[in-house]
Design a protein around this motif. Structure first.
Motif, PDB file in Angstrom:
ATOM      1  N   LYS A   1      34.776  44.903  39.311  1.00  0.00           N
ATOM      2  CA  LYS A   1      35.386  46.468  39.053  1.00  0.00           C
ATOM      3  C   LYS A   1      36.415  46.532  38.120  1.00  0.00           C
ATOM      4  O   LYS A   1      36.230  47.623  37.345  1.00  0.00           O
ATOM      5  CB  LYS A   1      35.969  46.714  40.618  1.00  0.00           C
ATOM      6  N   PHE A   2      37.253  45.574  37.978  1.00  0.00           N
ATOM      7  CA  PHE A   2      38.189  45.822  37.071  1.00  0.00           C
ATOM      8  C   PHE A   2      37.842  45.598  35.684  1.00  0.00           C
ATOM      9  O   PHE A   2      38.216  46.380  34.859  1.00  0.00           O
ATOM     10  CB  PHE A   2      39.276  44.596  36.996  1.00  0.00           C
ATOM     11  N   ALA A   3      36.884  45.036  35.425  1.00  0.00           N
ATOM     12  CA  ALA A   3      36.274  44.701  34.066  1.00  0.00           C
ATOM     13  C   ALA A   3      35.563  45.980  33.885  1.00  0.00           C
ATOM     14  O   ALA A   3      35.518  46.482  32.554  1.00  0.00           O
ATOM     15  CB  ALA A   3      35.223  43.664  34.058  1.00  0.00           C
ATOM     16  N   GLU A   4      34.970  46.528  34.625  1.00  0.00           N
ATOM     17  CA  GLU A   4      33.955  47.865  34.476  1.00  0.00           C
ATOM     18  C   GLU A   4      35.120  48.935  33.972  1.00  0.00           C
ATOM     19  O   GLU A   4      34.927  49.756  33.315  1.00  0.00           O
ATOM     20  CB  GLU A   4      33.176  48.345  35.728  1.00  0.00           C
TER      21      GLU A   4
ATOM     22  N   GLY B   1      37.243  47.579  30.721  1.00  0.00           N
ATOM     23  CA  GLY B   1      36.547  46.750  29.437  1.00  0.00           C
ATOM     24  C   GLY B   1      37.088  45.566  29.063  1.00  0.00           C
ATOM     25  O   GLY B   1      36.867  44.793  28.246  1.00  0.00           O
ATOM     26  N   ILE B   2      38.088  45.087  30.052  1.00  0.00           N
ATOM     27  CA  ILE B   2      38.850  43.652  29.935  1.00  0.00           C
ATOM     28  C   ILE B   2      37.837  42.573  30.648  1.00  0.00           C
ATOM     29  O   ILE B   2      37.688  42.684  31.773  1.00  0.00           O
ATOM     30  CB  ILE B   2      39.985  43.526  30.383  1.00  0.00           C
ATOM     31  N   LYS B   3      37.416  41.604  29.918  1.00  0.00           N
ATOM     32  CA  LYS B   3      36.753  40.494  30.529  1.00  0.00           C
ATOM     33  C   LYS B   3      37.601  39.662  31.317  1.00  0.00           C
ATOM     34  O   LYS B   3      38.772  39.444  31.120  1.00  0.00           O
ATOM     35  CB  LYS B   3      36.154  39.363  29.520  1.00  0.00           C
ATOM     36  N   VAL B   4      36.990  39.234  32.527  1.00  0.00           N
ATOM     37  CA  VAL B   4      37.773  38.250  33.283  1.00  0.00           C
ATOM     38  C   VAL B   4      37.223  36.936  33.275  1.00  0.00           C
ATOM     39  O   VAL B   4      36.151  36.800  33.814  1.00  0.00           O
ATOM     40  CB  VAL B   4      37.868  38.772  34.706  1.00  0.00           C
ATOM     41  N   ARG B   5      37.928  35.946  32.940  1.00  0.00           N
ATOM     42  CA  ARG B   5      37.434  34.489  32.931  1.00  0.00           C
ATOM     43  C   ARG B   5      38.087  33.889  34.159  1.00  0.00           C
ATOM     44  O   ARG B   5      39.246  33.888  34.150  1.00  0.00           O
ATOM     45  CB  ARG B   5      37.634  33.773  31.729  1.00  0.00           C
ATOM     46  N   LEU B   6      37.271  33.441  35.157  1.00  0.00           N
ATOM     47  CA  LEU B   6      38.000  32.885  36.248  1.00  0.00           C
ATOM     48  C   LEU B   6      37.902  31.246  36.336  1.00  0.00           C
ATOM     49  O   LEU B   6      36.880  30.731  36.305  1.00  0.00           O
ATOM     50  CB  LEU B   6      36.967  33.431  37.477  1.00  0.00           C
ATOM     51  N   ILE B   7      38.884  30.621  36.702  1.00  0.00           N
ATOM     52  CA  ILE B   7      38.818  29.264  36.940  1.00  0.00           C
ATOM     53  C   ILE B   7      39.379  29.143  38.424  1.00  0.00           C
ATOM     54  O   ILE B   7      40.521  29.283  38.568  1.00  0.00           O
ATOM     55  CB  ILE B   7      39.695  28.331  35.987  1.00  0.00           C
ATOM     56  N   GLU B   8      38.558  28.464  39.429  1.00  0.00           N
ATOM     57  CA  GLU B   8      38.908  28.471  40.552  1.00  0.00           C
ATOM     58  C   GLU B   8      39.362  26.896  41.155  1.00  0.00           C
ATOM     59  O   GLU B   8      38.593  25.862  40.580  1.00  0.00           O
ATOM     60  CB  GLU B   8      37.814  28.853  41.646  1.00  0.00           C
ATOM     61  N   ALA B   9      40.406  26.595  41.671  1.00  0.00           N
ATOM     62  CA  ALA B   9      40.683  25.352  42.252  1.00  0.00           C
ATOM     63  C   ALA B   9      41.609  25.337  43.385  1.00  0.00           C
ATOM     64  O   ALA B   9      42.490  26.558  43.503  1.00  0.00           O
ATOM     65  CB  ALA B   9      41.008  24.326  41.363  1.00  0.00           C
ATOM     66  N   ALA B  10      41.646  24.283  44.123  1.00  0.00           N
ATOM     67  CA  ALA B  10      42.585  24.177  45.119  1.00  0.00           C
ATOM     68  C   ALA B  10      44.265  24.437  44.787  1.00  0.00           C
ATOM     69  O   ALA B  10      44.436  24.088  43.618  1.00  0.00           O
ATOM     70  CB  ALA B  10      42.819  23.006  46.095  1.00  0.00           C
ATOM     71  N   GLY B  11      45.066  25.287  45.280  1.00  0.00           N
ATOM     72  CA  GLY B  11      46.154  25.544  44.758  1.00  0.00           C
ATOM     73  C   GLY B  11      47.015  24.386  43.958  1.00  0.00           C
ATOM     74  O   GLY B  11      47.533  24.722  42.846  1.00  0.00           O
ATOM     75  N   ILE B  12      47.098  23.201  44.786  1.00  0.00           N
ATOM     76  CA  ILE B  12      47.944  22.252  44.054  1.00  0.00           C
ATOM     77  C   ILE B  12      47.459  21.616  42.884  1.00  0.00           C
ATOM     78  O   ILE B  12      47.984  21.472  41.729  1.00  0.00           O
ATOM     79  CB  ILE B  12      48.213  21.082  45.062  1.00  0.00           C
TER      80      ILE B  12
END
Ligand code: FE2
Length: 334
Positions: A42-45, A48-59
């Motif tokens: 929704k933010f990207a739409e 117009g800013i692309k979101v690149r996501l990297i997920e991992a456990a917090g620590i």
């Protein structure tokens, strides 16, 4: 470090808006919910800013940021738990930002006075009990878990869990060290089996009558009841009662702009979006968390009862984290 690495798997995902421009923001997220992606979309739409996501456990995200230093690609850091986000700030991984929209949208006590991080969602530490094992009417507050009547009937997640560290920090602020020490000693002496690896396993153990009562974040039970984890967990969770203490310890997920963000303006914009009433609700509604200013309207969550936050600030939780860990260790909380 005091935490163990839960997962080293990094998922890499690019969410593209319909008319992509060159602007982008790279997010390191310890929020492991697929539903967050629709908020990024929704933010990207809208921007117009692309979101690149990297997920991992917090620590592992925090360790990775420390290792990468100035070379880090991270622009925005999202973490769950008060201790994690405040420790990230203390480790100099975040930077101060000026944003009147963040200041307006994030309530007092849920943001850094130094303006390095802001809460995005809220979660309540509740008790989950089996009415066939314990008298639920006699358990109304965290302090009741130290009642000798519960000998052998308390299940706890291990000390590494920041959720329990933050609860202990909360009790230190609320009741002082002496009362917290007595509470810890009483509660730990009611534990009769090894400490559990996660909140979900606590709910399962309580439902199977391996113990009578445990501490969990409210959304784990809600997710189980809703069938997110499959039918077996739904049946387990139905055998339990959720007890919401009054007042309750409220924890957060939160975000801050990375110290070496290369897309700082875009990172601030995304953080503002996520903390806005619409963004916070977008994150919290599908995960059964609570948005910053409202209460989750899902009936499953409403059935847990209303909650009154006890007023301890996230900053205080962070400041008492080291003390909490020390006291947990001394009390035999492994
Ligand atoms: Fe969690």
């Amino acid at each position: 470090m005091l935490y163990s690495v839960i997962s080293c798997t990094f998922l890499f995902n690019v969410i593209l808006p319909a008319n992509s421009t060159e602007r982008e923001v790279r997010v390191y997220s310890g929020r492991h919910y697929n539903t967050d992606r629709s908020v990024y979309k929704k933010f990207a739409e809208e921007t117009g800013i692309k979101v690149r996501l990297i997920e991992a456990a917090g620590i592992s995200l925090v360790e990775r940021l420390k290792r990468e230093g100035k070379n880090s690609q991270a622009d925005l850091i999202l973490l769950v738990d008060a201790a994690r986000i405040t420790n990230a700030a203390k480790a100099n991984l975040l930077q101060k930002i000026e944003s009147s929209s963040l200041e307006n949208d994030v309530p007092a006590g849920l943001k850094d006075p130094g303006k390095e991080w802001y809460a995005l969602t809220r979660r309540v530490r509740v008790m989950v009990a089996n009415p066939k094992v314990v008298d639920v009417s006699k358990i109304t507050n965290y302090s009741d878990l130290a009642d000798p009547a519960l000998k052998g009937k308390v299940c706890l997640r291990n000390r590494k869990s920041p959720y329990n560290q933050s609860l202990v920090a909360n009790q230190i602020v609320n009741k002082g060290q002496e009362a917290t020490k007595a509470w810890l000693n009483g509660m730990i002496s009611n534990v009769s089996q090894p400490f559990f690896p996660g909140d979900i396993s606590i709910v399962r153990a309580v439902s199977k009558r391996k113990c009578g009562v445990g501490l969990v974040n409210h959304y784990y039970v809600a997710r189980m009841l809703a069938g997110v984890n499959g039918r077996r967990d739904t049946l387990y969770s139905r055998k339990t009662s959720v007890i919401t203490p009054t007042p309750a310890h409220v924890n957060i997920s939160a975000g801050g702009v990375a110290k070496y963000a290369k897309n700082k303006a875009e990172a601030v914009k995304l953080l503002e979006f996520l903390a806005s009433p619409k963004g916070s609700k977008g994150l919290a509604a599908p995960t059964f968390e609570h948005p910053l200013k409202e209460v989750n309207q899902n009936q499953i969550v409403k059935n847990f009862g209303e909650f009154t936050p006890d007023g301890v600030t996230v900053e205080e939780l962070g400041n008492n984290n080291a003390m909490a860990l020390r006291m947990m260790r001394e009390a035999g909380w492994d």
